[in-house]
Design a protein around this motif. Structure first.
Motif, PDB file in Angstrom:
ATOM      1  N   ARG A  72       0.822  -1.221   0.000  1.00  0.00           N
ATOM      2  CA  ARG A  72       0.000   0.000   0.000  1.00  0.00           C
ATOM      3  C   ARG A  72       0.849   1.261   0.000  1.00  0.00           C
ATOM      4  O   ARG A  72       1.900   1.322   0.645  1.00  0.00           O
ATOM      5  CB  ARG A  72      -0.921   0.001   1.225  1.00  0.00           C
ATOM      6  CG  ARG A  72      -1.951  -1.120   1.158  1.00  0.00           C
ATOM      7  CD  ARG A  72      -2.781  -1.246   2.421  1.00  0.00           C
ATOM      8  NE  ARG A  72      -3.842  -2.226   2.199  1.00  0.00           N
ATOM      9  CZ  ARG A  72      -3.699  -3.539   2.427  1.00  0.00           C
ATOM     10  NH1 ARG A  72      -2.556  -4.021   2.898  1.00  0.00           N
ATOM     11  NH2 ARG A  72      -4.706  -4.368   2.177  1.00  0.00           N
ATOM     12  N   GLN A 117       1.142  11.310  -8.444  1.00  0.00           N
ATOM     13  CA  GLN A 117      -0.180  10.768  -8.099  1.00  0.00           C
ATOM     14  C   GLN A 117      -0.394   9.466  -8.855  1.00  0.00           C
ATOM     15  O   GLN A 117      -0.315   9.423 -10.078  1.00  0.00           O
ATOM     16  CB  GLN A 117      -1.297  11.754  -8.446  1.00  0.00           C
ATOM     17  CG  GLN A 117      -2.698  11.239  -8.104  1.00  0.00           C
ATOM     18  CD  GLN A 117      -2.888  11.022  -6.608  1.00  0.00           C
ATOM     19  OE1 GLN A 117      -2.774  11.959  -5.823  1.00  0.00           O
ATOM     20  NE2 GLN A 117      -3.167   9.776  -6.200  1.00  0.00           N
ATOM     21  N   LEU A 118      -0.681   8.412  -8.110  1.00  0.00           N
ATOM     22  CA  LEU A 118      -0.894   7.089  -8.682  1.00  0.00           C
ATOM     23  C   LEU A 118      -2.376   6.775  -8.806  1.00  0.00           C
ATOM     24  O   LEU A 118      -3.230   7.454  -8.220  1.00  0.00           O
ATOM     25  CB  LEU A 118      -0.236   6.029  -7.782  1.00  0.00           C
ATOM     26  CG  LEU A 118       1.241   6.210  -7.456  1.00  0.00           C
ATOM     27  CD1 LEU A 118       1.676   5.127  -6.467  1.00  0.00           C
ATOM     28  CD2 LEU A 118       2.098   6.174  -8.711  1.00  0.00           C
ATOM     29  N   ASP A 119      -2.662   5.727  -9.552  1.00  0.00           N
ATOM     30  CA  ASP A 119      -4.011   5.191  -9.582  1.00  0.00           C
ATOM     31  C   ASP A 119      -4.368   4.679  -8.186  1.00  0.00           C
ATOM     32  O   ASP A 119      -3.573   3.990  -7.544  1.00  0.00           O
ATOM     33  CB  ASP A 119      -4.085   4.036 -10.587  1.00  0.00           C
ATOM     34  CG  ASP A 119      -5.437   3.361 -10.588  1.00  0.00           C
ATOM     35  OD1 ASP A 119      -6.399   3.993 -11.032  1.00  0.00           O
ATOM     36  OD2 ASP A 119      -5.520   2.202 -10.134  1.00  0.00           O
ATOM     37  N   ARG A 120      -5.561   5.024  -7.714  1.00  0.00           N
ATOM     38  CA  ARG A 120      -6.000   4.608  -6.386  1.00  0.00           C
ATOM     39  C   ARG A 120      -7.069   3.525  -6.534  1.00  0.00           C
ATOM     40  O   ARG A 120      -8.135   3.775  -7.075  1.00  0.00           O
ATOM     41  CB  ARG A 120      -6.541   5.815  -5.611  1.00  0.00           C
ATOM     42  CG  ARG A 120      -5.438   6.814  -5.269  1.00  0.00           C
ATOM     43  CD  ARG A 120      -5.965   8.025  -4.541  1.00  0.00           C
ATOM     44  NE  ARG A 120      -6.763   8.863  -5.435  1.00  0.00           N
ATOM     45  CZ  ARG A 120      -7.247  10.064  -5.087  1.00  0.00           C
ATOM     46  NH1 ARG A 120      -7.032  10.539  -3.871  1.00  0.00           N
ATOM     47  NH2 ARG A 120      -7.957  10.759  -5.950  1.00  0.00           N
ATOM     48  N   ASN A 176      -6.316   4.846  -1.423  1.00  0.00           N
ATOM     49  CA  ASN A 176      -4.929   4.409  -1.454  1.00  0.00           C
ATOM     50  C   ASN A 176      -4.641   3.515  -2.663  1.00  0.00           C
ATOM     51  O   ASN A 176      -5.551   3.062  -3.351  1.00  0.00           O
ATOM     52  CB  ASN A 176      -4.609   3.653  -0.153  1.00  0.00           C
ATOM     53  CG  ASN A 176      -4.963   4.472   1.073  1.00  0.00           C
ATOM     54  OD1 ASN A 176      -4.594   5.633   1.185  1.00  0.00           O
ATOM     55  ND2 ASN A 176      -5.710   3.878   1.996  1.00  0.00           N
ATOM     56  N   THR A 177      -3.364   3.285  -2.903  1.00  0.00           N
ATOM     57  CA  THR A 177      -2.921   2.410  -3.987  1.00  0.00           C
ATOM     58  C   THR A 177      -2.458   1.090  -3.398  1.00  0.00           C
ATOM     59  O   THR A 177      -1.678   1.065  -2.445  1.00  0.00           O
ATOM     60  CB  THR A 177      -1.776   3.054  -4.780  1.00  0.00           C
ATOM     61  OG1 THR A 177      -2.230   4.271  -5.353  1.00  0.00           O
ATOM     62  CG2 THR A 177      -1.292   2.137  -5.898  1.00  0.00           C
ATOM     63  N   GLY A 221      -1.852  -0.472  -8.370  1.00  0.00           N
ATOM     64  CA  GLY A 221      -3.010   0.123  -9.025  1.00  0.00           C
ATOM     65  C   GLY A 221      -3.913  -0.913  -9.663  1.00  0.00           C
ATOM     66  O   GLY A 221      -3.645  -2.119  -9.649  1.00  0.00           O
ATOM     67  N   GLY A 245      -2.194   7.136  -2.490  1.00  0.00           N
ATOM     68  CA  GLY A 245      -1.726   6.927  -3.852  1.00  0.00           C
ATOM     69  C   GLY A 245      -0.783   8.017  -4.313  1.00  0.00           C
ATOM     70  O   GLY A 245      -0.692   8.290  -5.522  1.00  0.00           O
TER      71      GLY A 245
END
Length: 339
Positions: free
Chosen positions: A78, A92-95, A100-101, A105, A82
């Motif tokens: 985790r 910024q990541l895919d959540r 959260n990621t 993702g 994200g």
């Protein structure tokens, strides 16, 4: 050479299965997710059983896969919100788990088609290219996962990047040493070379503390049954911080797991600093292989890894990979019968 066969398609792309056999072990691997789909190990009398949870066909893998046996990334476990900051730049990541990621993702490496880069009678190497910006991660990443039979099973995950990024690749096999489909793993015994653990919040994210296992359910420095050690109804989903030093082969003893009934014993060593112990609380009687139904706690995962949420926790070992560096994560699984 390894036996390679086509077993169908996912999303219009062929999925191939690779079978390796030697040293008393037999494993079946899938190009989809660079996945460990079967691992046959003899008991104390020499009778083999498949000890990893999985599915029989691609439709069931898609419907019930739940990371079973997969290579997870680009950053497994985790990441809070994200997001993280790398070299002063906010990423910024895919959540895909609330805010959260989790495991890279919604389109992580577990759902990717890996190509077979090489194979022989004793090994197969899967490879994948993750483009810059995939799931929000910076840099184009070249990743590989190699399974090799060498008395035991050695799994090596490696990666290189063309721009600074973060990497934490893990193997997400679930083990039941009595055999997949043989009920729960609460009576199986663990010993873990870990003097500390990471407490988590309600979202299963590390709080940032690194606490002693002494006097807690997380103390597996002496063998304990999983059921007797349970920290609560949700079981374990925690990172244990490994305390044993690296040996001359670059690996540290990590974990020993034993099924007292069958006598199967797994000894795990790793190059990583932590292991995520997860006892499969999410299983709820869904289908498995060979007509099995997987109850709650049907298997345990021992994901050797860098620490969860490491990009946001400077007190944890770092997971930044830069151009010119090679990420490497090795885990060795040895099987010997218990007395």
């Amino acid at each position: 050479m390894a036996a390679v066969e086509s077993i169908g398609e996912i999303g219009g792309t062929e999925v191939r299965a690779v079978t390796l056999e030697g040293g008393g072990l037999r494993l079946r691997l899938l190009t989809w997710g660079a996945r460990l789909a079967e691992l046959w190990v003899p008991d104390r009398t020499g009778v083999p059983a498949d000890i990893v949870l999985g599915q029989d066909n691609l439709a069931d893998w898609l419907a019930h896969g739940s990371y079973l046996g997969a290579t997870c990334g680009r950053h497994a476990n985790r990441i809070a919100g994200g997001r993280f900051v790398l070299d002063g730049r906010a990423v910024q990541l895919d959540r895909n788990e609330g805010a959260n990621t989790l495991h890279g993702g919604a389109a992580g490496f577990d759902l990717k088609h890996w190509r077979i880069e090489s194979h022989s009678a004793s090994h197969v190497t899967f490879a994948i290219t993750s483009p810059d910006g995939e799931m929000g991660f910076p840099g184009t990443l070249q990743a590989r996962a190699t399974y090799r039979l060498d008395a035991g099973l050695v799994i090596t995950m490696a990666a290189q990047t063309d721009a600074p990024t973060v990497v934490n690749l893990v193997n997400h096999a679930y083990f039941n040493l009595a055999g997949q489909g043989a009920g729960d793993i609460l009576g199986q015994e663990l010993q873990v070379e870990a003097g500390f653990y990471l407490p988590v919040d309600d979202h299963k994210l590390p709080t940032g503390e690194i606490l002693s296992v002494a006097g807690t359910p997380f103390d597996f420095r002496q063998p304990r049954s999983i059921g007797a050690a349970m920290p609560g109804p949700g079981g374990f989903d925690h990172n244990l911080c490994l305390s044993s030093p690296l040996a001359g082969d670059g690996l540290r003893p990590c974990l020993s797991a034993t099924d007292p009934v069958s006598g199967r014993r797994l000894r795990l060593a790793t190059s990583a600093p932590g292991v995520q112990l997860y006892t499969g609380a999410h299983f709820a009687g869904g289908p498995g292989k060979a007509g099995a139904r997987y109850p709650r706690f049907a298997g345990f995962a021992a994901e050797t890894q860098d620490f969860p949420d490491a990009p946001n926790r400077p007190q944890f070992p770092g997971t930044v990979l830069r151009p010119g560096q090679v990420y490497s994560h090795v885990m060795r699984l040895d099987f010997t019968p218990a007395p």
